[in-house]
Structure formats: structure tokens, C-alpha cells
Scaffold this motif. Structure first.
Motif, PDB file in Angstrom:
ATOM      1  N   ILE A   1      -5.495   1.367   0.832  1.00  0.00           N
ATOM      2  CA  ILE A   1      -5.770   1.025  -0.789  1.00  0.00           C
ATOM      3  C   ILE A   1      -4.066   0.212  -1.181  1.00  0.00           C
ATOM      4  O   ILE A   1      -3.027   0.037  -0.972  1.00  0.00           O
ATOM      5  CB  ILE A   1      -4.983   2.190  -1.160  1.00  0.00           C
ATOM      6  CG1 ILE A   1      -6.045   3.629  -0.959  1.00  0.00           C
ATOM      7  CG2 ILE A   1      -5.374   2.035  -2.782  1.00  0.00           C
ATOM      8  CD1 ILE A   1      -5.744   5.179  -1.438  1.00  0.00           C
ATOM      9  N   ALA A   2      -4.970  -1.284  -1.728  1.00  0.00           N
ATOM     10  CA  ALA A   2      -4.008  -2.166  -1.599  1.00  0.00           C
ATOM     11  C   ALA A   2      -3.847  -1.712  -3.251  1.00  0.00           C
ATOM     12  O   ALA A   2      -4.415  -2.122  -4.148  1.00  0.00           O
ATOM     13  CB  ALA A   2      -4.819  -3.703  -1.897  1.00  0.00           C
ATOM     14  N   SER A   3      -1.708  -1.925  -3.660  1.00  0.00           N
ATOM     15  CA  SER A   3      -1.470  -1.689  -4.471  1.00  0.00           C
ATOM     16  C   SER A   3      -1.290  -2.483  -5.393  1.00  0.00           C
ATOM     17  O   SER A   3      -1.409  -2.058  -7.469  1.00  0.00           O
ATOM     18  CB  SER A   3       0.141  -0.834  -4.203  1.00  0.00           C
ATOM     19  OG  SER A   3      -0.210  -0.008  -3.452  1.00  0.00           O
TER      20      SER A   3
ATOM     21  N   SER B   1       1.272  -0.831  -0.013  1.00  0.00           N
ATOM     22  CA  SER B   1       0.543  -0.028  -0.715  1.00  0.00           C
ATOM     23  C   SER B   1       0.862   0.974   0.092  1.00  0.00           C
ATOM     24  O   SER B   1       2.214   1.369   0.393  1.00  0.00           O
ATOM     25  CB  SER B   1      -1.078  -0.170   1.411  1.00  0.00           C
ATOM     26  OG  SER B   1      -0.277   0.584   2.182  1.00  0.00           O
ATOM     27  N   PRO B   2       0.451   2.384  -0.131  1.00  0.00           N
ATOM     28  CA  PRO B   2       1.203   3.229  -0.600  1.00  0.00           C
ATOM     29  C   PRO B   2       1.842   4.077   0.167  1.00  0.00           C
ATOM     30  O   PRO B   2       2.370   4.151   1.087  1.00  0.00           O
ATOM     31  CB  PRO B   2       0.443   4.624  -1.351  1.00  0.00           C
ATOM     32  CG  PRO B   2      -0.555   3.690  -2.661  1.00  0.00           C
ATOM     33  CD  PRO B   2      -0.986   2.653  -1.199  1.00  0.00           C
ATOM     34  N   VAL B   3       1.099   3.966   2.177  1.00  0.00           N
ATOM     35  CA  VAL B   3       1.027   4.142   3.699  1.00  0.00           C
ATOM     36  C   VAL B   3       1.859   3.596   3.851  1.00  0.00           C
ATOM     37  O   VAL B   3       2.939   3.444   3.892  1.00  0.00           O
ATOM     38  CB  VAL B   3      -0.097   4.210   3.586  1.00  0.00           C
ATOM     39  CG1 VAL B   3       0.299   4.108   6.038  1.00  0.00           C
ATOM     40  CG2 VAL B   3      -1.067   5.600   3.961  1.00  0.00           C
ATOM     41  N   MET B   4       2.048   1.886   3.656  1.00  0.00           N
ATOM     42  CA  MET B   4       3.027   1.418   3.847  1.00  0.00           C
ATOM     43  C   MET B   4       4.481   1.551   3.235  1.00  0.00           C
ATOM     44  O   MET B   4       5.875   1.522   3.617  1.00  0.00           O
ATOM     45  CB  MET B   4       3.301  -0.640   3.149  1.00  0.00           C
ATOM     46  CG  MET B   4       3.840  -1.352   4.474  1.00  0.00           C
ATOM     47  SD  MET B   4       3.317  -1.326   6.582  1.00  0.00           S
ATOM     48  CE  MET B   4       5.427  -1.798   6.753  1.00  0.00           C
ATOM     49  N   GLU B   5       4.840   2.063   1.922  1.00  0.00           N
ATOM     50  CA  GLU B   5       5.955   2.237   1.166  1.00  0.00           C
ATOM     51  C   GLU B   5       6.757   3.171   2.317  1.00  0.00           C
ATOM     52  O   GLU B   5       7.574   4.054   2.111  1.00  0.00           O
ATOM     53  CB  GLU B   5       5.545   3.006  -0.118  1.00  0.00           C
ATOM     54  CG  GLU B   5       5.036   1.717  -0.541  1.00  0.00           C
ATOM     55  CD  GLU B   5       4.474   2.013  -2.463  1.00  0.00           C
ATOM     56  OE1 GLU B   5       4.878   2.743  -2.564  1.00  0.00           O
ATOM     57  OE2 GLU B   5       4.636   0.941  -3.528  1.00  0.00           O
ATOM     58  N   GLU B   6       5.498   4.918   2.069  1.00  0.00           N
ATOM     59  CA  GLU B   6       5.762   5.770   3.269  1.00  0.00           C
ATOM     60  C   GLU B   6       7.024   5.506   4.632  1.00  0.00           C
ATOM     61  O   GLU B   6       7.741   5.678   4.432  1.00  0.00           O
ATOM     62  CB  GLU B   6       5.157   6.561   3.070  1.00  0.00           C
ATOM     63  CG  GLU B   6       4.407   7.223   1.679  1.00  0.00           C
ATOM     64  CD  GLU B   6       5.237   8.641   1.783  1.00  0.00           C
ATOM     65  OE1 GLU B   6       6.159   8.636   2.449  1.00  0.00           O
ATOM     66  OE2 GLU B   6       5.046   8.614   0.581  1.00  0.00           O
ATOM     67  N   LEU B   7       6.690   4.442   5.233  1.00  0.00           N
ATOM     68  CA  LEU B   7       6.489   3.677   6.605  1.00  0.00           C
ATOM     69  C   LEU B   7       8.388   3.430   6.008  1.00  0.00           C
ATOM     70  O   LEU B   7       8.989   3.878   7.205  1.00  0.00           O
ATOM     71  CB  LEU B   7       5.543   3.360   6.801  1.00  0.00           C
ATOM     72  CG  LEU B   7       4.671   3.689   7.343  1.00  0.00           C
ATOM     73  CD1 LEU B   7       3.388   2.284   8.007  1.00  0.00           C
ATOM     74  CD2 LEU B   7       4.708   4.332   9.125  1.00  0.00           C
ATOM     75  N   LEU B   8       8.758   2.408   5.265  1.00  0.00           N
ATOM     76  CA  LEU B   8       8.991   1.989   5.046  1.00  0.00           C
ATOM     77  C   LEU B   8      10.587   2.738   4.733  1.00  0.00           C
ATOM     78  O   LEU B   8      11.503   3.039   5.014  1.00  0.00           O
ATOM     79  CB  LEU B   8       9.365   0.910   3.061  1.00  0.00           C
ATOM     80  CG  LEU B   8       8.663  -0.666   3.504  1.00  0.00           C
ATOM     81  CD1 LEU B   8       8.564  -1.026   2.491  1.00  0.00           C
ATOM     82  CD2 LEU B   8       9.065  -1.036   4.928  1.00  0.00           C
TER      83      LEU B   8
END
Length: 232
Positions: free
Chosen positions: A185-187, A14-21
Motif C-alpha cells: 500500500i503506497a502511503s 508503505s505501512p509494512v516498510m515502516e514496521e520493518l524500520l
């Protein structure tokens, strides 16, 4: 999903998890540089007999080691606050799902549909099919459309639970008598696993979460089949 001896996070879905990484890597680099500097100073002080009078009593260096940590904290805090606001933002969700925690299973209700809801229990080890994961597979998956904002309303019926799916960057406490909400949002299409992340009793380890992201057309076909089965 996670695999044995994995050192990092799961791949972001998800976009949020990418930001967290990205934030994790940013903060870890700062920690690494600070640790290296401190280690160098300790080694230098232990191994040398030389002293510098400007280090022993110097207003300039005191100003530097006061201001520099403040600047570093700002460099960490600003991206962190940005991600916090991103995680809290829920704009025009295409689908709303109510997840209720029970001892010890989850129940899901698709509130945009008239009669679409089910309980999700862990599949016992003896009933697993080849390729399914022990303690992670459920008899009913939470199916969502990919590339669409999904809002999840989280609550509990008995004790504290926590609805968490690491690959999607989602973790929300389920509190009896309180309705919390989160969104993701599931990418890409896939099956994403999670577990209850709040100790909730004897079988806390046996109430997994499985989110399956599929294309919109497949989701519509699945929801139609589920409502037909419920009407029988």
C-alpha cells in the motif's frame, strides 16, 4: 530514494516498510547493548589482575547467562514473526498487476482491465531528461493508486529475476513457471525506484523498476489514456 553516503534505509512509503524500520531499530539496539556489555567484560578481564571465585564457579551466573540469551532471542523473534505474517497477508486487493521478468526488462499487465499492459525498458543515458536518474529511469512506469492495496503477481519468462522496491518494503523472486505474489500500500504519492535483485545475466544492472503512486482520480485518467492508445 537513496542518496550518496546514506547510512540508513530509504524513507518508508508503505505501512509494512515502516514496521520493518521499527524492527530494525529494535534489533539494532539489542545488538548494540550486547556488544557494549561484551566489550566491557573483555576490557575488564584484560586490564585487571583481580579474580572472583564466585565467577569462576557459580551455578547462579551460569543460569543467568543461559536464560538471558533465550529471553533476548524471544524479544527479537516475536516482532519478526508478526512482520512476516503482515507481509504475507493480502486482504481484498483493489488492483492486481502481473509483473513478468525478461532478459533484460520488465513487462506489466493490469489484469483487472481488458487491455492494459506494456513493457518497461531502462532509458539509455543519452536519452535522459534533466532530473531523471541514470540506470533507474524507465520509459514506462508502473502507475498505482495511493492508499489502496495493490497485489503484484511476479513471474519470469527466461531466468530468475527479483522484483524489489526498497521504499515500499517489497522484494519477490520471479521464477520461470511459478507465480509468486506480494502486496503493498503506497502511503503517499511519489515515484519509487527499485532494481532487479537477482543476478540474471549480462545486463542484470540495467532493468530498473519505477513505481509511481498517484491519487485515484489521476490513476483512472492514466488507465483510460493507456487503453485508448492501445486500441489505436
Amino acid at each position: 530514494m537513496a542518496h550518496p553516503s546514506q547510512l540508513g534505509f530509504q524513507d518508508a512509503a508503505s505501512p509494512v516498510m515502516e514496521e520493518l524500520l521499527h524492527f530494525h531499530d529494535h534489533a539494532l539496539m539489542i545488538v548494540f547493548l550486547i556488544s557494549t556489555l561484551v566489550l566491557y567484560i573483555i576490557v575488564a578481564m584484560v586490564t585487571t589482575k583481580l579474580t572472583n571465585k564466585y565467577i569462576l564457579d557459580s551455578q547462579e551466573i551460569e543460569i543467568v547467562w543461559t536464560i538471558l540469551p533465550a529471553v533476548i532471542l524471544i524479544l527479537i523473534a516475536l516482532p519478526s514473526l508478526r512482520i512476516l505474517y503482515l507481509m504475507d497477508e493480502i486482504n481484498d486487493p483493489h488492483l492486481t498487476i502481473k509483473a513478468m521478468g525478461h532478459q533484460w526488462y520488465w513487462s506489466y499487465e493490469y489484469t483487472d482491465y481488458e487491455d492494459l499492459g506494456f513493457d518497461s525498458y531502462m532509458v539509455p543515458t543519452q536519452d535522459l531528461n534533466p532530473g531523471q536518474f541514470r540506470l533507474l529511469e524507465t520509459d514506462h512506469r508502473m502507475v498505482v493508486p495511493m492508499e489502496a492495496p495493490v497485489r503484484v503477481l511476479v513471474s519470469a519468462e527466461d531466468v530468475l529475476h527479483s522484483w524489489a522496491v526498497p521504499a515500499l518494503g517489497v522484494k519477490m523472486d520471479a521464477v520461470p513457471g511459478r507465480l509468486n505474489q506480494t502486496a503493498f500500500i503506497a502511503s503517499r504519492p511519489g515515484v519509487y525506484y527499485g532494481q532487479c535483485s537477482e543476478i540474471c545475466g549480462a545486463n542484470h544492472s540495467f532493468m530498473p523498476i519505477v513505481v509511481e503512486a498517484v491519487p485515484l482520480q489521476h490513476f483512472e485518467n492514466w488507465s483510460s489514456l493507456m487503453m485508448e492508445d492501445a486500441s489505436l
